[in-house]
Design a protein around this motif. Structure first.
Motif, PDB file in Angstrom:
ATOM      1  N   LEU A   1       0.826  -1.234   0.036  1.00  0.00           N
ATOM      2  CA  LEU A   1      -0.020  -0.093  -0.054  1.00  0.00           C
ATOM      3  C   LEU A   1       0.981   1.166  -0.030  1.00  0.00           C
ATOM      4  O   LEU A   1       0.519   2.217  -0.694  1.00  0.00           O
ATOM      5  CB  LEU A   1      -0.835   0.119   1.253  1.00  0.00           C
ATOM      6  CG  LEU A   1      -2.403   0.718   1.191  1.00  0.00           C
ATOM      7  CD1 LEU A   1      -2.931   0.490  -0.186  1.00  0.00           C
ATOM      8  CD2 LEU A   1      -3.222   0.747   2.268  1.00  0.00           C
ATOM      9  N   PRO A   2       1.878   1.384   0.800  1.00  0.00           N
ATOM     10  CA  PRO A   2       2.689   2.507   0.637  1.00  0.00           C
ATOM     11  C   PRO A   2       3.312   2.842  -0.576  1.00  0.00           C
ATOM     12  O   PRO A   2       3.313   3.892  -1.056  1.00  0.00           O
ATOM     13  CB  PRO A   2       3.976   2.274   1.750  1.00  0.00           C
ATOM     14  CG  PRO A   2       3.215   1.347   2.768  1.00  0.00           C
ATOM     15  CD  PRO A   2       2.345   0.635   1.989  1.00  0.00           C
TER      16      PRO A   2
ATOM     17  N   ALA B   1      -0.934   6.009   3.205  1.00  0.00           N
ATOM     18  CA  ALA B   1      -0.749   4.964   3.690  1.00  0.00           C
ATOM     19  C   ALA B   1      -0.932   4.755   5.086  1.00  0.00           C
ATOM     20  O   ALA B   1      -1.105   3.689   5.813  1.00  0.00           O
ATOM     21  CB  ALA B   1       0.086   3.660   2.874  1.00  0.00           C
TER      22      ALA B   1
END
Length: 693
Positions: free
Chosen positions: A396-397, A405
């Motif tokens: 996600l980041p 995120a």
């Protein structure tokens, strides 16, 4: 360290010594573009979100143009469909009519003739497993598709290969078309074929032939190119016509390489037939896997997947043995094996003609299903923790950036603008530190990567991505490659598929990075430890023979749907080239270089770091290139477990019979893959020149 490594030129004068390398200039242009976009974000939000009004309606244009063309040729294609359908029905009747003891005996006898006891045992055990699994009828339906599609693919590929060899002006175009076919996702083939031939197994058959023809063409071209000039001259001196020279001398001389093409063609056809089960609805083994997966029947799904793996291994080993080994064993023993099969058939006539009644593995299916269910219930929390941890702290980041995120319910705190400033400041300090030590390119790239991680791949401003691709192309291969990369990215931008392209770029990018780190490490271990290679090699061999579709089974069982299971499936499929090429490059370092380093007192670590790895870099980059192509190929298959991006668009287009969306999305993915392919090849070529190879 050499000049290209530290980002400085190769000149000797004071002014020349400080000249920045193309890589440093490319990194500086990229940083400047990103900084300008960030500064203008409050005033020009269109830099981050390409206006939909600016996009060209390429999907509609392609749909309209191809729709008209497909409608025009549909009557002729339906005639072809009927002919192929008849051939397939005949093949299907044959495979399902021949009693299973005779068919198993034929495979075993062929294995004996090709490779002796080892290949015969492989055929007997493999086909015996298929019989015991209870999927004999479904397996024979799959073989009937392969039996028709492979000869068609061999004919098409062989014809194209011979024409490319005979007409030099055609060779360049053929190579380009094959490059595109290698990068266009497999599902993209199915969408227009679906309109032409309708639902059913004929679509899978034709798509399989199209997909499997390029490997055959490539190996025919390569084999004919490698025929010794002395052999060609002898054929000319003998007074034969050109056709006689080609078919009586050159093609037999290229037999080994052509047989490698047959092996690759067989494997590609089997893989594509399994994929085509998604739309065929044909009662073959691929459809059985898909059906049991949808019903969450873990045991039957895994067992059906194992049947596909067994088929792939048997076909791969026997065809590859034919290509690489010239020794053949006596046909008398092969005839005896077939005779034993006939005798068993006569003795067990009723049972031999009713393989569906054999359910030896039904208890195993039930036990496996129950065992997997118990495991998932007992360890569901741990598996969810692994999946969520990988998503929240890894994927996600990279996808949406640290500022999007890092949230209280995931990381325990909220990312703020102050943190962004500190993050950039730390990256800048570290980058300047690298630059101060002479690693100019490394320092600048560190700053770029920090910006990408803070912003997120899918949130990057489009001018940054397009200019960065062109800048990397300029660094790798000059103005021509820069123009190619920039134009390809610009076409994707104006196609209206930019957001989905960035999603595909993100997922394939993190998978390739994971494969590069893990596969490179495993390849390094195998290079220094022959015992490790003896363990890893059969695993690599097995992974390379498994059709793409099968990789979804284990990840879907343990992690359900989502990006993380798709990431794992891509890594499992794409990691093998990185392992193989890394090891091969490291062990192929010339002995004279190794001896010179050892005699100068280099330790084992210094020998690896200063000699083997630099020399192996071009080969390792070729492995990275193959890993990238494998990742893009698997990306569309991973759409079946819930990914987003271009793969999802292609899969949706297939279900909706939307030719425009399917072709446009497939072309966009092919462009991304081609850009990555050309960039890596450019860096590999530059490194080979630096090494004087």
């Amino acid at each position: 360290m050499s000049a290209p490594d530290i980002g400085l030129g190769a000149g000797t004068g004071p002014a020349t010594a400080r000249r920045l390398s193309p890589g440093a200039w490319a990194a500086m242009v990229t940083i400047l573009t990103g900084a300008i976009c960030l500064a203008l974000e409050p005033y020009a939000p269109w830099l981050f979100e390409f206006p939909s009004d600016w996009a060209l309606p390429m999907t509609e244009w392609i749909g309209a143009g191809l729709g008209w063309f497909l409608e025009a040729i549909k009557p002729a294609m339906r005639v072809v469909s009927a002919a192929l359908g008849g051939a397939m029905d005949g093949s299907n009747w044959l495979f399902n009519t021949v009693p299973y003891p005779i068919l198993i005996a034929l495979v075993t006898a062929f294995g004996w003739w090709v490779g002796g006891l080892r290949m015969a045992s492989l055929g007997l055990v493999g086909m015996g497993f298929v019989l015991a699994s209870g999927y004999w009828t479904e397996s024979m339906n799959t073989l009937s598709l392969v039996a028709v599609s492979v000869p068609l693919a061999l004919f098409l590929g062989g014809t194209v290969g011979v024409l490319a060899n005979e007409i030099p002006r055609v060779k360049g175009a053929v190579q380009t078309v094959m490059d595109v076919m290698q990068t266009v996702p497999t599902f993209a083939y199915l969408t227009p074929l679906l309109l032409l031939f309708g639902f059913g197994p004929v679509v899978g058959l034709i798509a399989s032939a199209i997909y499997a023809a390029p490997p055959m063409a490539r190996n025919v071209i390569l084999g004919l190119e490698r025929v010794e000039m002395d052999i060609k001259e002898a054929a000319i001196m003998s007074g034969g016509t050109r056709l006689q020279q080609l078919f009586l001398i050159e093609i037999p001389s290229a037999k080994t390489q052509i047989m490698v093409g047959v092996n690759q063609c067989l494997m590609a056809a089997l893989s594509m037939v399994i994929i085509a089960a998604v739309i065929g609805g044909y009662e073959d083994i691929g459809w059985e896997v898909l059906l049991t997966m949808r019903k969450a029947q873990l045991g039957p799904s895994l067992l059906a997947g194992m049947v596909i793996v067994v088929f792939a291994i048997v076909i791969d080993r026997m065809s590859l043995h034919m290509a690489t080994e010239r020794e053949r064993h006596t046909l008398r023993i092969s005839a005896g094996i077939v005779a034993i099969g006939v005798v068993i058939t006569l003795v067990l006539w009723g049972q031999a003609t009713a393989p569906g009644a054999i359910t030896l593995m039904e208890p195993a299916k039930d036990w496996l299903d129950a065992a997997l269910s118990r495991f998932l219930v007992a360890n569901g929390g741990t598996l969810d923790a692994i999946k969520n941890g990988a998503m929240f702290f890894g994927l996600l980041p990279v996808r949406i950036g640290l500022d999007g995120a890092v949230l209280p319910f995931t990381w325990g705190f909220q990312w703020t603008q102050t943190m962004s400033l500190v993050f950039y400041a730390v990256a800048a300090v570290l980058g300047l530190g690298l630059i101060a030590t002479g690693r100019v390119v490394g320092g600048l790239v560190l700053v770029i990567l920090a910006g990408v991680l803070e912003t997120g791949v899918v949130e990057l401003p489009w001018p940054f991505v397009v200019i960065a691709a062109a800048a990397i192309g300029w660094s790798a291969g000059g103005a021509r490659l820069a123009g190619f990369a920039g134009i390809m990215m610009a076409i994707i931008l104006v196609s209206g598929l930019w957001d989905k392209a960035l999603l595909s770029l993100y997922l394939s990018g993190v998978a390739v990075l994971a494969c590069a780190v893990l596969g490179g490490g495993i390849g390094l271990l195998c290079a220094v430890s022959p015992m490790a290679w003896r363990v890893v090699r059969p695993i690599c061999d097995m992974l390379q023979t498994i059709p793409l579709f099968v990789f979804l089974i284990p990840v879907l069982m343990f992690f359900g749907i989502g990006e993380f299971p798709a990431f794992l499936a891509i890594c499992m499929y794409a990691i093998v080239p990185m392992i193989r090429y890394t090891r091969h490059g490291l062990v192929m370092t010339p002995d004279e270089l190794v001896e010179a380093a050892v005699s100068s007192g280099a330790t084992s670590a210094q020998l690896m770091r200063e000699v083997r790895i630099p020399y192996a870099t071009p080969t390792i980059l070729l492995g990275l290139n193959q890993t990238i192509l494998y990742a893009f190929a698997m990306l569309v298959i991973a759409a079946l477990v819930g990914t987003t991006g271009l793969g999802q668009s292609i899969y949706l287009a297939l279900g909706q019979a939307d030719v425009g969306l399917g072709i446009a999305s497939g072309a966009a993915m092919a462009m991304l893959a081609l850009v990555a392919d050309r960039l890596v090849q450019g860096f590999a070529a530059e490194r080979r020149r630096a090494l004087g190879l």
